[in-house]
Write an enzyme that holds these catalytic residues in place. Structure first.
Site, mmCIF file in Angstrom:
data_model
loop_
_atom_site.group_PDB
_atom_site.id
_atom_site.type_symbol
_atom_site.label_atom_id
_atom_site.label_comp_id
_atom_site.label_asym_id
_atom_site.label_seq_id
_atom_site.Cartn_x
_atom_site.Cartn_y
_atom_site.Cartn_z
ATOM 1 N N ARG A 158 -45.953 0.636 -54.635
ATOM 2 C CA ARG A 158 -45.746 1.130 -55.827
ATOM 3 C C ARG A 158 -47.279 1.981 -55.861
ATOM 4 N NH1 ARG A 158 -48.905 0.210 -60.217
ATOM 5 N NH2 ARG A 158 -49.809 -1.919 -59.535
ATOM 6 N N ARG A 163 -52.162 2.964 -51.985
ATOM 7 C CA ARG A 163 -53.023 1.597 -51.993
ATOM 8 C C ARG A 163 -52.891 0.695 -50.742
ATOM 9 N NH1 ARG A 163 -51.891 -0.335 -58.335
ATOM 10 N NH2 ARG A 163 -53.258 1.291 -59.133
ATOM 11 N N PHE A 203 -54.948 9.870 -59.465
ATOM 12 C CA PHE A 203 -54.602 8.405 -59.039
ATOM 13 C C PHE A 203 -54.063 8.715 -57.745
ATOM 14 C CE2 PHE A 203 -53.812 4.557 -61.543
ATOM 15 C CZ PHE A 203 -55.018 4.652 -62.243
ATOM 16 N N HIS A 260 -52.423 -7.974 -55.858
ATOM 17 C CA HIS A 260 -52.356 -7.027 -57.245
ATOM 18 C C HIS A 260 -51.093 -7.014 -57.750
ATOM 19 C CE1 HIS A 260 -53.555 -4.488 -60.152
ATOM 20 N NE2 HIS A 260 -53.072 -3.340 -59.648
ATOM 21 N N HIS A 273 -54.456 -4.636 -54.028
ATOM 22 C CA HIS A 273 -55.314 -3.503 -54.782
ATOM 23 C C HIS A 273 -56.647 -3.582 -53.630
ATOM 24 C CE1 HIS A 273 -57.426 -0.871 -57.103
ATOM 25 N NE2 HIS A 273 -56.268 -0.798 -58.209
ATOM 26 N N GLU A 310 -58.209 1.711 -60.191
ATOM 27 C CA GLU A 310 -58.207 2.961 -59.483
ATOM 28 C C GLU A 310 -58.843 4.074 -60.259
ATOM 29 O OE1 GLU A 310 -54.562 3.071 -57.442
ATOM 30 O OE2 GLU A 310 -54.721 5.078 -57.089
ATOM 31 N N GLN A 320 -48.234 -6.105 -53.081
ATOM 32 C CA GLN A 320 -49.137 -5.115 -53.010
ATOM 33 C C GLN A 320 -50.478 -5.704 -53.264
ATOM 34 O OE1 GLN A 320 -49.860 -1.730 -56.205
ATOM 35 N NE2 GLN A 320 -48.933 -0.674 -54.303
ATOM 36 N N LEU A 328 -59.913 -6.940 -61.107
ATOM 37 C CA LEU A 328 -59.737 -5.702 -60.907
ATOM 38 C C LEU A 328 -60.527 -4.662 -61.041
ATOM 39 C CD1 LEU A 328 -57.500 -3.567 -59.550
ATOM 40 C CD2 LEU A 328 -56.826 -3.659 -61.880
#
Lengths: 607, 242
Positions: A404, A300, A140, A368, A256, A269, A254, A266
């Site tokens: 995050r 991100r 990730f 996101h 994405h 990831e 945030q 979405l």
């Protein structure tokens, strides 16, 4: 006397996603009586949509060898751009492996280590036969090791269903289709909530020794968001509206990198974690040009900005919904796509009409996650009111700071639920419920009056849906990935006006029973207040940190801004008040994030 | 794409005002590129009749909230593109479930009750040791469990099931699949006789008359036919042994 049903419990939990349910389980297993309120049936919560995974330093997979809570801690702090509370990040990293193993014990079918060799992004990976059958991890963004535990493509779904099965087994009371309208409090202590039944429209009163807000994020303030439509920030604004509970770091929003165009669903990831590439209009893989080391897997905020920067340079693919880039997973092969990335494949086929086995996927950065939320201490206790707790995305605990990492939010829900649930139980056992009926009556009457004014159009005939669209547009256009003084000033001015207008909403529907327009009207002022806190916080913060990127102040400024924003909304005020508190640094002094931040200053210069 | 004019025939009934009889209301809407029923229904509510009730949560085919009868077929509204439908579209609530109003039904209560009746949690005598390594499981087993666990509780299999429509206590394909999920799980220590007590009845696996609409209607493609056969076989054997 007003007419309403009344319920009492030791612990009242608002929100039946992973954070709320995990905390409920902890309190219930310690012998306390728990009621959970939820807008929807618990298994429909937004937690179910998280496909990617949960970070925990188990170190079972070959590429996670040598991982430890120390490394997870460091990744989390760096990812947060030193905006997090380090004692919280430390506690989280230490407990995450235990939480994952407990979920395995409860029944999550985690993907497991399969011994043998495979090739990933040109590298040979040999899984250790001795680790066979232990919980596996995938790659990730923003992590030094492969650390993200997952269930094929349905991590959130399987973890939530397992969690909810424990809730059912324990016989915990859940009142679904129930919406909280306000907290019952006297300025010092929280004693429960006034809620509205979304089946009948009737008001209800819930009183409890402790009240817990776990209602998730506010993604739906932005029109283009990956969030479920229930993510309207209701738990946050009912706390804000007490006047004494502050929200922390609301400007930290945030985006994405890969929301699918144009439905903004979405694309997890996991697609890039498994080796997907980002391509521009010329089918050139551009991320290695900007981030040679981390490529598509920089954090991100960095990937989102790089995409927008590349689009601004003219390399975006034009479409009726604005310019976008492509996500390419074709080279992973049909078998991998249709098993490990099946949900992605389904989303592409059903919502965009493309088959990722053969076609490119149109993507663009999309709102996101909200790092900000109800400010709590390390025990999950909200600032300002005793007896009030918060956790999960609704809270600013604060382990995410200004950005995050992927896989840390789902992990946070369960880890915080375990730890804070225990603190809630300990607090509740010592607490007593002492709330006057006059106070309850006052709070109920206030809500009854609000509802009646909306029905009678007593204050005006503003259309709630119109106001909502305006709010979405203001945020999306002026408080997005790239921010600067002038658009932020405009946003604040427009939201100020919108807030005034929201007090003049009137219904067209008559508002009988469980009327959906009434539900929207009851939320709109609170939502606009949250939007106002985001815009005001972003305007005040004259630096760039994590997801908060000011083009006019492109560098992080630790001297002046290594601090957390606290936004208050005094009762009766027409705007939020901002205050600040220092960020707790315990182990890791501020430094370079090591993926892209050093060069973000150049990002706006050569656009 | 040519701009079509769509005519929606939508079932209207509010159980809170029982003196108003159920009716079908017609709405006309201009089709847009990429329009789904999620977009269309929201447009109708925001622009034409703000009392219209329907349920969406994730709007991405994951949460299972928006099951309804679309031109008679039980399926998810969020991922139904209007371009795949004729210009006349009839929307009805899923049958079997309690009607909350218009297109909104109470699947949540039904599925919670089913989970309770099938005791849909891992039954084990073991206790959790926070200091111990996790128990091992083959990835193949994990994927096998996940296959059954993918049910999103949308209720499309139940709404389209002839038995569920006439037998109020029938747990349907969703219930049987849920039982299969725990039967496959080595962590669940229930034996076949214990499962027999849960599903070895006419309200359980023996109530199914095999029309297999469930398998046709499952929007996430769970192989319900195979799951029904698996549980039926196991329970028939367990029945013999009694």
């Amino acid at each position: 006397m007003s007419q309403y049903d009344r319920f009492t419990s030791d612990v009242l939990i608002v929100g039946a996603g992973l954070a709320g349910e995990r905390a409920a389980i902890e309190a219930a297993t310690q012998g306390l009586n728990v009621i959970i309120l939820s807008l929807v049936p618990p298994r429909r919560s937004h937690s179910s949509a998280a496909q990617g995974g949960m970070q925990a330093a188990l170190g079972n997979s070959a590429m996670g060898k040598g991982d430890s809570p120390d490394i997870h801690f460091a990744d989390t702090v760096k990812g947060s751009d030193w905006g997090c509370d380090q004692d919280v990040a430390r506690l989280f990293a230490e407990m995450a492996p235990v939480a994952m193993r407990q979920m395995a014990y409860w029944g999550v079918p985690w993907s497991r280590v399969v011994p043998g060799k495979r090739i990933y992004d040109g590298v040979d990976i040999h899984e250790d036969p001795e680790k066979e059958g232990l919980i596996a991890a995938r790659n990730f963004g923003g992590t030094a090791k492969w650390r993200t535990c997952y269930t094929a493509d349905g991590t959130g779904h399987t973890v939530l269903y397992t969690m909810d099965s424990v809730v059912i087994k324990l016989g915990i009371t859940v009142h679904d289709r129930t919406e909280v309208l306000s907290l019952i409090h006297d300025g010092e202590r929280c004693s429960g909530v006034v809620a509205r039944c979304l089946r009948t429209g009737n008001l209800r009163v819930y009183t409890a020794k402790s009240t817990v807000i776990a209602t998730g994020g506010y993604g739906r303030l932005y029109g283009a968001s990956t969030n479920a439509i229930i993510n309207e920030g209701s738990g946050m604004f009912v706390a804000l509206e007490t006047g004494v509970v502050p929200l922390g770091n609301m400007e930290a929003v945030q985006f994405h990198p890969t929301g699918i165009v144009p439905t903004w669903i979405l694309i997890t990831e996991g697609a890039r974690g498994d080796g997907g590439y980002l391509l521009d209009k010329d089918h050139h893989r551009f991320m290695p040009d900007y981030e040679p080391k981390k490529k598509e897997l920089a954090s991100r905020d960095v990937v989102s900005r790089r995409i927008m920067q590349h689009i601004r340079k003219g390399y975006g693919v034009e479409s009726p919904y604005g310019a976008h880039v492509w996500l390419d997973i074709r080279h992973l092969g049909e078998k991998h796509i249709n098993t490990n990335l099946r949900e992605i494949a389904n989303i592409c086929r059903n919502f965009a009409g493309v088959d990722p086995v053969h076609d490119l996927i149109p993507v663009r950065p999309t709102q996101h996650y909200s790092m900000g939320g109800i400010r709590t201490n390390i025990d999950g206790m909200a600032y300002g009111l005793t007896g009030l707790f918060s956790l999960g995305e609704a809270a600013c605990w604060d382990m995410h700071g200004f950005n995050r990492l992927g896989g840390n939010s789902l992990a946070e829900t369960v880890v915080a639920g375990m730890l804070i649930g225990d603190k809630i139980a300990k607090y509740t056992k010592e607490a007593s419920l002492n709330v006057s009926s006059a106070l309850i009556e006052e709070h109920v009457r206030f809500q009854e009056d609000r509802i009646q004014s909306l029905i009678e159009c007593r204050n005006g005939k503003e259309n709630v849906y119109q106001l909502r669209r305006e709010m979405e547009t203001i945020l999306s256009e002026n408080v997005g990935i790239f921010r600067s003084e002038e658009p932020l000033q405009k946003a604040v001015a427009q939201l100020h006006e919108l807030h005034q207008r929201s007090c003049q909403v009137g219904l067209r529907s008559g508002g009988k029973g469980a009327d959906p327009e009434l539900a929207s009207a009851l939320r709109i002022t609170g939502m606009i207040k949250l939007a106002y806190c985001i815009a005001a916080g972003a305007l005040a913060r004259k630096e760039s940190r994590g997801s908060h990127f000011r083009e006019d102040y492109p560098k992080r400024d630790d001297e002046n801004w290594l601090k957390r924003t606290l936004a208050y909304w005094p009762v009766g005020a027409d705007r939020p008040e901002l205050d600040y508190e220092p960020v707790k640094i315990t182990e890791l002094p501020p430094g370079d994030r090591g993926y892209g931040e050093a060069s973000t200053g150049a990002a706006s210069a050569n656009r | 794409m040519s701009q079509r004019q769509l005519t929606f025939h939508i079932f209207r009934y509010n159980p809170e005002t029982p003196n108003q009889k159920p009716a079908t209301q017609t709405f006309v809407l201009q089709e847009e590129t990429g329009m789904t029923l999620f977009i269309a229904l929201n447009k109708i509510r925001e622009e034409q009749d703000s009392t219209l009730k329907f349920d969406f949560v994730c709007r991405a085919g994951i949460c299972g909230s928006c099951g309804m009868l679309i031109n008679g077929k039980p399926t998810l509204a969020c991922r139904t593109l209007t371009k795949d439908l004729p210009t006349d579209i009839t929307l009805m609530p899923l049958p079997v479930f309690k009607l909350l109003g218009d297109l909104s039904v109470d699947t949540g209560t039904w599925f919670r009750d089913m989970s309770l009746r099938t005791e849909a949690w891992v039954h084990t005598e073991k206790t959790f040791d926070p200091d111990a390594q996790e128990e091992r499981m083959s990835n193949e087993t994990a994927l096998h469990i996940y296959e059954a666990e993918r049910c999103i509780e949308c209720g499309c299999c139940i709404g389209g099931c002839a038995t569920a429509n006439i037998k109020p206590n029938f747990i349907g394909a969703a219930g049987v699949n849920r039982v299969a999920r725990f039967m496959l799980d080595p962590r669940d220590e229930r034996d076949e006789q214990e499962y027999f007590d849960v599903v070895g009845s006419e309200d359980g696996i023996f109530g199914c008359i095999g029309l297999m609409a469930c398998d046709d209607n499952c929007p996430v493609g769970i192989p319900l036919q195979g799951q029904l056969a698996y549980v039926r076989r196991k329970m028939a054997l367990a029945g013999w042994k009694r």
